[in-house]
Design an enzyme around this catalytic site. Structure first.
Site, mmCIF file in Angstrom:
data_model
loop_
_atom_site.group_PDB
_atom_site.id
_atom_site.type_symbol
_atom_site.label_atom_id
_atom_site.label_comp_id
_atom_site.label_asym_id
_atom_site.label_seq_id
_atom_site.Cartn_x
_atom_site.Cartn_y
_atom_site.Cartn_z
ATOM 1 N N LYS A 487 14.113 -2.661 15.179
ATOM 2 C CA LYS A 487 13.193 -2.919 14.071
ATOM 3 C C LYS A 487 12.327 -1.689 13.827
ATOM 4 O O LYS A 487 12.286 -0.765 14.642
ATOM 5 C CB LYS A 487 12.316 -4.131 14.388
ATOM 6 C CG LYS A 487 11.469 -3.990 15.645
ATOM 7 C CD LYS A 487 10.674 -5.250 15.942
ATOM 8 C CE LYS A 487 9.821 -5.068 17.189
ATOM 9 N NZ LYS A 487 8.971 -6.238 17.455
ATOM 10 N N TYR A 711 -11.747 20.540 5.761
ATOM 11 C CA TYR A 711 -12.605 19.691 4.930
ATOM 12 C C TYR A 711 -13.918 19.344 5.641
ATOM 13 O O TYR A 711 -13.933 19.119 6.858
ATOM 14 C CB TYR A 711 -11.880 18.396 4.559
ATOM 15 C CG TYR A 711 -10.790 18.572 3.521
ATOM 16 C CD1 TYR A 711 -11.088 19.024 2.239
ATOM 17 C CD2 TYR A 711 -9.466 18.282 3.828
ATOM 18 C CE1 TYR A 711 -10.087 19.173 1.292
ATOM 19 C CE2 TYR A 711 -8.455 18.424 2.887
ATOM 20 C CZ TYR A 711 -8.778 18.887 1.624
ATOM 21 O OH TYR A 711 -7.785 19.032 0.679
#
Length: 817
Positions: A487, A711
């Site tokens: 999965k 940033y």
């Protein structure tokens, strides 16, 4: 040399049941790798998990009629088949190979050591190919099984054999020595690798040198074995950096940018040669090769010419995403008939039902019997169901009529000629094998076919996955089945590619989270049983159409699915019943067992394939009592099911951690998840990391003390620093929690801290303390040197999240060692 089944029975001198005296050409140990059934002899080998006798029926139905089996095997069901009965099937395989070897009087080089065996073998092949028709071990076929299969390749055209011998414990080398019967021995590096089966390094050396007991000459480094030199009875051709009396004394080694200048003394003269490598392992392997050529009476002048042409050996096949929804399998490791068989097996394993294309160059060898060679190549391609064949080279083009049995075939005299005449549109939804000799420059084709992506890649080592599967299999009872969890894109590793490998290794079941994942696997040609863990009414049509088996976890979903099945007129559709024993996520309550199974028995719309539950804390010793409580609830629920349904079903509750921690809870099947990918919560298994996330450096700049990085000016350098910007960001799955020194990456085996905030597509790292870092340098985010568990620790999360967060825009590369 040809053998009949009667001849082989005579070699083994044992009881047999032979009707037809057929010709034997192929020794077969794997039911998935049949080349020519009529001339194959199958050995029913046994291991802790597999018994070859169980596959005889399958092989018989595919046309195999010759078998070596243990005494007592019942052959009544196999009319017209030939059987040879032995006490030990492996010993029979080794005996036949040893007899076959004894029929040849050519020189044989036997190589052993801890590291460098395969590289040295391949380099000797490159260096000696001009004069000799060489048979050598395919890849790393150096085990108790691999060696006899390697030696079986010897034929009347061979003029030299080069075989590896690898051992894992004592009392193994004698068997391999009898099979290889080397005339020249070569001992490579002796180190700690593969030392688990020995009490100390001395015991390991003594076992290794047993390979040389009948050799005429042995090549070795004196520093590797020191006091054990006296145990070698053959003529010693030694080299040393310390002992001036060695056959070859290494005086100086000067490392330059891409080469090492070696000065050495041989027969009282000083010589110089250039090795086109600088790393210590390659230099040592090169010296072994130089010594072997000196032993074979090559002049230093000739050796120098050949050493300059020495090419790196790629130790693995790479499967990469290519143009037009295709994949390219680049196997530049070697180009001969033996390695072609291995590459085609892997191509067939991965391709499933997709179109298979093989691009092959001339196979370079000293023999001139090319008609026989390319007849065998054509037959091998046909046996592997290759759809399209492209031959490149003058020699193969001259023999193009031999390939008439392939659906489509094209021939070109050069790589450039091919590239000028083909377009990308020809390659669509295909699996493409590239296999070419170095001089043909197939890297041009590889680059041309590859899907263009940015330089961040997730490398998936399928050999490591197979290794991890084997490790877990060794913890299980022979009757315990395995369900593999694929999965979440196989924990980020690629569902179809992983599933194909697991199917090849005879896994019993696959499990996915959602129906869409199961559909993708079916479309990729995966035909294993697949359990879908989260279903809803919208997916019922697809479950039926794609033969997917749903997990039923509540009365609501059960009633809805039964109503749908009734509407479609379907009965006894396979389902998996989940019981809640303490996770409190999904599942029927244990007290509802009687009501549930009574309805199932009365309705007859579904058939219970398995009943399972989910352990909540199997890895934690402090919760062992709760785990035991869960197992009691589970067993009670299953007993009630058996009582009411009156038929058998599979029971499974163990997850990866429980396989080792709670062996009594194996029941009929276990579910393996993240452990397959090399993450070991127990930290007690010899697992290998499967996924390695890599990127590269885009730019390096010098930054003054006090400057800000990224940033919000969140990173401030406190000294003059060297800052590298790497090509990965949070859009690729690099967690922002790694920002501002919380996390590190690996460059040149050293940790470099993240500085400033992780950006969407880029991240800055401080490389001030790491010497000689260049733009374009590879950076490891996690993998073999920096574990995914450590990344999870820095991010205050779990390994599952780290692996499943890797973006789909990150290119997956699949490698096979």
């Amino acid at each position: 040399m040809a053998y009949t089944i009667h001849h082989i029975a005579k070699i083994l001198n044992t009881k047999n049941a032979i009707g037809n005296n057929t010709l034997i050409e192929h020794l077969l140990i794997d039911s998935r790798k049949i080349i020519n059934p009529a001339t194959s002899l199958f050995f029913a080998l046994q291991s802790n998990r597999r018994d070859g006798h169980f596959f005889i029926k399958e092989l018989y139905e595919k046309g195999v009629l010759n078998f070596i089996v243990k005494k007592g095997f019942n052959t009544a069901a196999y009319n017209n088949a030939n059987f040879i009965f032995v006490d030990d099937v492996l010993n029979a395989l080794q005996t036949i190979a040893a007899y076959h070897r004894s029929q040849f009087s050519i020189s044989i080089i036997g190589i052993t050591g801890s590291n460098g065996k395969t590289i040295t073998k391949e380099w000797l092949n490159q260096l000696l190919l001009t004069e000799y028709n060489i048979v050598r071990s395919p890849r790393s076929y150096n085990s108790q099984i691999g060696v006899p299969l390697s030696v079986w390749q010897l034929n009347k055209e061979c003029t030299l054999g080069i075989f590896e011998a690898g051992i894992s414990t004592t009392n193994e080398m004698n068997n391999l020595e009898k099979i290889i019967q080397p005339t020249i021995g070569l001992l490579t590096n002796i180190g700690e690798a593969h030392s688990e089966g020995f009490t100390n390094i001395e015991e390991k050396i003594q076992e290794k040198i047993k390979l040389f007991k009948h050799c005429k000459q042995v090549v070795f480094c004196e520093e590797s074995i020191n006091k054990f030199i006296k145990n070698i009875t053959a003529e010693c051709f030694s080299w040393s950096r310390e002992n001036k009396n060695a056959t070859v004394f290494i005086q100086h080694e000067i490392k330059q940018e891409k080469q090492t200048i070696l000065s050495f003394n041989y027969k009282k003269q000083t010589y110089q040669t250039i090795i086109p490598f600088t790393d210590a392992a390659s230099v040592e392997n090169s010296i072994h090769c130089i010594c072997t050529l000196l032993l074979l009476n090559y002049s230093v002048e000739e050796i120098n010419k050949r050493m300059l042409q020495l090419q790196p050996v790629e130790m693995r096949m790479q499967l990469k995403k290519a143009v037009n929804n295709s994949y390219v399998l680049n196997d530049s490791y070697s180009n001969d008939i033996s390695s072609l068989h291995i590459a085609l097996d892997y191509l067939q394993q991965q391709a499933g039902n997709n179109q298979k294309i093989v691009i092959l160059s001339d196979i370079l060898q000293s023999s001139t019997n090319y008609k026989k060679l390319y007849t065998e190549v054509a037959a091998t391609l046909a046996q592997h169901n290759v759809n399209i064949f492209i031959g490149i080279g003058e020699n193969i083009a001259k023999h193009q009529l031999l390939f008439a049995n392939i659906q489509q075939s094209f021939f070109f005299y050069s790589t450039n000629n091919f590239l000028e005449n083909f377009t990308h549109s020809f390659f669509k939804d295909s699996f493409i094998l590239l296999k070419g000799a170095r001089i043909f420059g197939f890297e041009k084709i590889n680059k041309w076919l590859e899907q263009k992506t940015h330089q961040t890649v997730l490398e998936i080592n399928l050999s490591a996955l197979a290794h991890n599967l084997k490790i877990y299999q060794q913890q299980l009872l022979p009757t315990t089945k395995i369900m593999a969890m694929v999965k979440a894109f196989s924990y980020g590793s690629g569902s179809a590619e992983i599933a194909r490998l697991l199917a090849f290794h005879k896994i019993d079941y696959l499990a996915v989270a959602y129906t869409d994942e199961g559909i993708d696997l079916r479309n990729a040609g995966i035909d294993l049983p697949i359990m879908v863990m989260n279903v809803d009414e919208e997916s019922f049509d697809a479950l039926i159409e794609y033969n997917l088996e749903p997990e039923i976890y509540s009365f609501n979903i059960y009633h809805a699915f039964c109503a749908y099945l009734n509407q479609q007129g379907i009965t006894k559709f396979p389902v998996h019943i989940k019981v809640n024993t303490g996770m409190n996520r999904l599942g029927f309550e244990p007290e509802n067992a009687t009501i549930l199974f009574s309805e199932i028995k009365n309705n007859q719309t579904v058939f219970v394939k398995s009943i399972f539950s989910h352990l909540t804390a199997s890895e934690s010793a402090e919760h062992n009592e709760f785990t035991k409580h869960q197992s009691i609830l589970f067993e009670s629920f299953c007993l009630k099911a058996k009582e009411i349904l009156n038929y058998n079903f599979l029971k499974h509750i163990s997850n990866t951690a429980a396989v080792l921690k709670h062996k009594a809870l194996q029941y009929d099947m276990v579910r393996l998840g993240i452990g397959l990918y090399g993450v070991d919560s127990n930290h007690s298994l010899n697992l290998q990391p499967v996924a390695t996330l890599k990127t590269t450096i885009a730019q390096i700049r010098k930054v003054k003390a006090g400057s800000s990085i990224g940033y919000n000016r969140s990173g401030i350098v406190k000294r003059d620093s060297l800052i590298a910007t790497i090509r990965i960001g949070y859009a690729d799955g690099f967690n922002r929690k790694m920002s501002n020194g919380n996390g590190f990456v690996m460059i040149k085996n050293k940790l470099a801290p993240v500085i400033g905030n992780v950006c969407m597509d880029m991240t800055m790292i401080d490389i001030t303390e790491i010497d000689n870092v260049l733009e374009g340098e590879t950076v490891e985010i996690f993998g073999t040197n920096l574990s995914v568990e450590k990344i999870a620790q820095w991010c205050n999360t779990i390994s599952y999240e780290v692996m499943t967060s890797i973006s789909q825009r990150v290119k997956r590369i699949y490698i096979e060692e």
